[in-house]
Design an enzyme around this catalytic site. Structure first.
Site, mmCIF file in Angstrom:
data_model
loop_
_atom_site.group_PDB
_atom_site.id
_atom_site.type_symbol
_atom_site.label_atom_id
_atom_site.label_comp_id
_atom_site.label_asym_id
_atom_site.label_seq_id
_atom_site.Cartn_x
_atom_site.Cartn_y
_atom_site.Cartn_z
ATOM 1 N N ASP A 29 0.850 -1.186 0.000
ATOM 2 C CA ASP A 29 0.000 0.000 0.000
ATOM 3 C C ASP A 29 0.892 1.244 0.000
ATOM 4 O OD1 ASP A 29 -3.207 0.527 0.959
ATOM 5 O OD2 ASP A 29 -1.809 2.198 1.122
ATOM 6 N N ILE A 30 0.483 2.258 -0.741
ATOM 7 C CA ILE A 30 1.281 3.477 -0.863
ATOM 8 C C ILE A 30 1.276 4.286 0.441
ATOM 9 C CG2 ILE A 30 -0.505 5.130 -1.662
ATOM 10 C CD1 ILE A 30 1.463 5.874 -3.947
ATOM 11 N N ASN A 86 -12.915 -2.992 2.618
ATOM 12 C CA ASN A 86 -13.847 -1.884 2.780
ATOM 13 C C ASN A 86 -14.869 -1.926 1.649
ATOM 14 O OD1 ASN A 86 -12.421 -0.807 5.024
ATOM 15 N ND2 ASN A 86 -10.932 0.102 3.627
ATOM 16 N N GLU A 94 -12.212 3.519 -1.181
ATOM 17 C CA GLU A 94 -11.729 4.605 -2.051
ATOM 18 C C GLU A 94 -11.466 4.130 -3.472
ATOM 19 O OE1 GLU A 94 -8.265 6.148 -0.102
ATOM 20 O OE2 GLU A 94 -9.430 7.063 1.511
ATOM 21 N N VAL A 95 -11.013 2.893 -3.600
ATOM 22 C CA VAL A 95 -10.711 2.353 -4.925
ATOM 23 C C VAL A 95 -11.738 1.264 -5.231
ATOM 24 C CG1 VAL A 95 -9.008 1.193 -6.362
ATOM 25 C CG2 VAL A 95 -8.248 2.883 -4.668
ATOM 26 N N HIS A 99 -10.456 -5.487 -3.254
ATOM 27 C CA HIS A 99 -9.122 -5.800 -2.735
ATOM 28 C C HIS A 99 -9.211 -6.150 -1.267
ATOM 29 C CE1 HIS A 99 -9.860 -1.456 -2.471
ATOM 30 N NE2 HIS A 99 -9.128 -1.433 -1.371
ATOM 31 N N HIS A 101 -6.972 -5.814 2.203
ATOM 32 C CA HIS A 101 -5.815 -5.240 2.881
ATOM 33 C C HIS A 101 -5.264 -6.317 3.818
ATOM 34 C CE1 HIS A 101 -6.880 -0.843 2.215
ATOM 35 N NE2 HIS A 101 -8.038 -1.419 1.951
HETATM 36 P P1 5GP Z 1 -9.796 1.324 0.129
HETATM 37 O O1 5GP Z 1 -9.980 2.609 0.911
HETATM 38 O O2 5GP Z 1 -10.428 1.412 -1.234
HETATM 39 O O3 5GP Z 1 -10.173 0.105 0.886
HETATM 40 O O4 5GP Z 1 -8.230 1.177 -0.061
HETATM 41 C C1 5GP Z 1 -7.526 1.760 -1.099
HETATM 42 C C2 5GP Z 1 -6.077 1.681 -0.726
HETATM 43 O O5 5GP Z 1 -5.304 1.934 -1.879
HETATM 44 C C3 5GP Z 1 -5.643 2.719 0.324
HETATM 45 O O6 5GP Z 1 -5.115 2.052 1.477
HETATM 46 C C4 5GP Z 1 -4.597 3.557 -0.400
HETATM 47 O O7 5GP Z 1 -3.525 3.947 0.436
HETATM 48 C C5 5GP Z 1 -4.146 2.638 -1.520
HETATM 49 N N1 5GP Z 1 -3.687 3.330 -2.704
HETATM 50 C C6 5GP Z 1 -4.272 4.393 -3.301
HETATM 51 N N2 5GP Z 1 -3.578 4.752 -4.400
HETATM 52 C C7 5GP Z 1 -2.524 3.901 -4.483
HETATM 53 C C8 5GP Z 1 -1.444 3.767 -5.424
HETATM 54 O O8 5GP Z 1 -1.314 4.499 -6.396
HETATM 55 N N3 5GP Z 1 -0.551 2.777 -5.187
HETATM 56 C C9 5GP Z 1 -0.660 1.934 -4.113
HETATM 57 N N4 5GP Z 1 0.280 1.006 -3.983
HETATM 58 N N5 5GP Z 1 -1.670 2.019 -3.219
HETATM 59 C C10 5GP Z 1 -2.594 2.990 -3.406
#
Ligand code: 5GP
Length: 113
Positions: A29-30, A86, A94-95, A99, A101
């Protein structure tokens, strides 16, 4: 328009990839929230957990296999770790590409609500 994670799968965006098969990819994760914070992503654009269908079962099984292999290789399997998905706005997603985590590398404490 492909998702951010499909762009990582297609090497259009760089990522620190730790595991890959023909159906699954995993990368750091970034914005890590724990010493180990890895995202496990199917190579299919399933937007949310709500959208999983029976025909996706192979992807799901491979995602769990990835978790097992990654946590064993990183030597966090014995101590333990947490897996989170999530979903939509209340879940803080957010994405919109399914996925898991993987969080670990230290005691994570109680689940936040
Ligand atoms: P969500 O909130 O959708 O469950 O998690 C999305 C995750 O993607 C977040 O933890 C965020 O830090 C990670 N993320 C967002 N953009 C990028 C990216 O460009 N590269 C990587 N490696 N992780 C990302």
């Amino acid at each position: 328009m492909s998702t951010l994670f499909t762009k990582i799968i297609n090497r259009e965006i760089p990522a620190s990839i730790v595991y890959e098969t023909d159906k699954v990819i995993a990368f750091n994760d970034i914005d890590p929230q724990a010493p180990v914070h890895i995202l496990v992503v199917p190579k299919k654009e399933i937007p949310t957990l709500n959208d999983i269908e029976p025909k996706d079962s192979e992807y799901l099984m491979e995602m769990y296999s990835a978790i097992k292999e990654i946590t064993r290789d990183l030597k966090i399997a014995e101590d333990g770790y947490r897996v989170i998905t999530n979903c939509n706005s209340h879940g803080g997603q957010e994405v919109f590409h399914l996925h898991f985590h993987i969080l670990g590398g230290k005691p994570l404490g109680a689940l936040l609500v």
